[in-house]
Write a protein that holds these residues in place. Sequence first.
Motif, PDB file in Angstrom:
ATOM      1  N   ALA A  49      12.826 110.769 -94.760  1.00 55.70           N
ATOM      2  CA  ALA A  49      11.939 110.008 -95.876  1.00 55.70           C
ATOM      3  C   ALA A  49      10.973 111.083 -95.428  1.00 55.70           C
ATOM      4  O   ALA A  49      10.569 110.036 -94.521  1.00 55.70           O
ATOM      5  CB  ALA A  49      12.092 109.099 -95.725  1.00 55.70           C
ATOM      6  N   ARG A  50       9.989 111.588 -96.006  1.00 58.16           N
ATOM      7  CA  ARG A  50       8.641 112.117 -96.135  1.00 58.16           C
ATOM      8  C   ARG A  50       7.966 111.149 -97.337  1.00 58.16           C
ATOM      9  O   ARG A  50       7.794 111.862 -97.999  1.00 58.16           O
ATOM     10  CB  ARG A  50       8.482 113.204 -96.621  1.00 58.16           C
ATOM     11  N   TYR A  97       9.833 108.724-101.616  1.00 62.89           N
ATOM     12  CA  TYR A  97       9.648 109.779-100.755  1.00 62.89           C
ATOM     13  C   TYR A  97      10.455 111.037-100.486  1.00 62.89           C
ATOM     14  O   TYR A  97      10.886 111.108-102.055  1.00 62.89           O
ATOM     15  CB  TYR A  97      10.665 108.754 -99.686  1.00 62.89           C
ATOM     16  N   GLU A  98      10.668 112.273-100.071  1.00 60.89           N
ATOM     17  CA  GLU A  98      11.021 113.093-100.035  1.00 60.89           C
ATOM     18  C   GLU A  98      12.457 113.823 -98.964  1.00 60.89           C
ATOM     19  O   GLU A  98      11.646 113.074 -98.200  1.00 60.89           O
ATOM     20  CB  GLU A  98       9.950 114.200 -99.455  1.00 60.89           C
ATOM     21  N   VAL A  99      13.541 113.999 -99.456  1.00 58.06           N
ATOM     22  CA  VAL A  99      14.613 113.347 -98.492  1.00 58.06           C
ATOM     23  C   VAL A  99      15.219 115.480 -99.099  1.00 58.06           C
ATOM     24  O   VAL A  99      15.859 115.479 -99.982  1.00 58.06           O
ATOM     25  CB  VAL A  99      15.389 112.053 -99.023  1.00 58.06           C
ATOM     26  N   ALA A 100      16.012 115.150 -97.932  1.00 55.29           N
ATOM     27  CA  ALA A 100      16.897 116.266 -97.813  1.00 55.29           C
ATOM     28  C   ALA A 100      18.556 115.420 -97.861  1.00 55.29           C
ATOM     29  O   ALA A 100      18.895 114.828 -96.883  1.00 55.29           O
ATOM     30  CB  ALA A 100      16.420 117.024 -96.566  1.00 55.29           C
ATOM     31  N   LEU A 101      19.073 116.325 -98.563  1.00 55.34           N
ATOM     32  CA  LEU A 101      20.120 114.929 -99.529  1.00 55.34           C
ATOM     33  C   LEU A 101      21.081 116.621 -99.394  1.00 55.34           C
ATOM     34  O   LEU A 101      20.841 117.171-100.941  1.00 55.34           O
ATOM     35  CB  LEU A 101      19.844 114.670 -99.959  1.00 55.34           C
ATOM     36  N   LEU A 110      12.567 110.433-104.116  1.00 57.38           N
ATOM     37  CA  LEU A 110      13.573 108.789-104.939  1.00 57.38           C
ATOM     38  C   LEU A 110      11.942 108.133-104.706  1.00 57.38           C
ATOM     39  O   LEU A 110      11.139 108.093-103.867  1.00 57.38           O
ATOM     40  CB  LEU A 110      14.224 108.370-103.927  1.00 57.38           C
ATOM     41  N   ARG A 111      11.669 107.127-105.813  1.00 59.57           N
ATOM     42  CA  ARG A 111      10.932 105.928-105.538  1.00 59.57           C
ATOM     43  C   ARG A 111      11.274 105.024-105.438  1.00 59.57           C
ATOM     44  O   ARG A 111      12.046 104.232-106.056  1.00 59.57           O
ATOM     45  CB  ARG A 111      10.715 105.995-107.479  1.00 59.57           C
ATOM     46  N   GLY A 112      11.056 104.076-104.345  1.00 58.52           N
ATOM     47  CA  GLY A 112      11.369 102.822-103.949  1.00 58.52           C
ATOM     48  C   GLY A 112      11.032 102.135-104.999  1.00 58.52           C
ATOM     49  O   GLY A 112       9.521 101.864-105.289  1.00 58.52           O
ATOM     50  N   VAL A 113      12.616 101.041-105.581  1.00 59.77           N
ATOM     51  CA  VAL A 113      11.512 100.198-106.785  1.00 59.77           C
ATOM     52  C   VAL A 113      11.124  98.608-106.326  1.00 59.77           C
ATOM     53  O   VAL A 113      10.309  97.985-106.427  1.00 59.77           O
ATOM     54  CB  VAL A 113      13.194 100.201-107.349  1.00 59.77           C
TER      55      VAL A 113
END
Length: 132
Positions: free
Chosen positions: A39-40, A94-98, A105-108
Amino acid sequence: MNGSDELWVGVIRSMHARRDGCLHATIAVLSRAPRAVEARTLYAQGEETGYSAEAARQFAFNRACAIVLDDGSEASRTPNLLLPAESWKEGRVYEVALNGSTRHLRGVQLLRRGDDYVRVTFEWVEQAESVA
């Protein structure tokens, strides 16, 4: 598991030693299909950091290993993940490679804090709205 490449993520809830020397563990399964990701952190404009964006890229200060426990692909399931406690901030993107593509994605919401990790819910966001 059972000689295959399948992995589950779980937490030992209790462990008991039996008189015959065997151990019995009660394990809570967190995910039957976990995915490890990098996660970046995408910092919002004006967000205070102790280093420049260039240093973060060069030395990977803004990267953390995380585990996606559930991606929310089933409508009845809430997306959630595990990540290092120092990387967590509510609302952070966060930027993720999936699955071969890059997603944001945004942490909630914080669900549980461990000594060195947090379990949080998240939401997938479009790249245009990810860092406002």
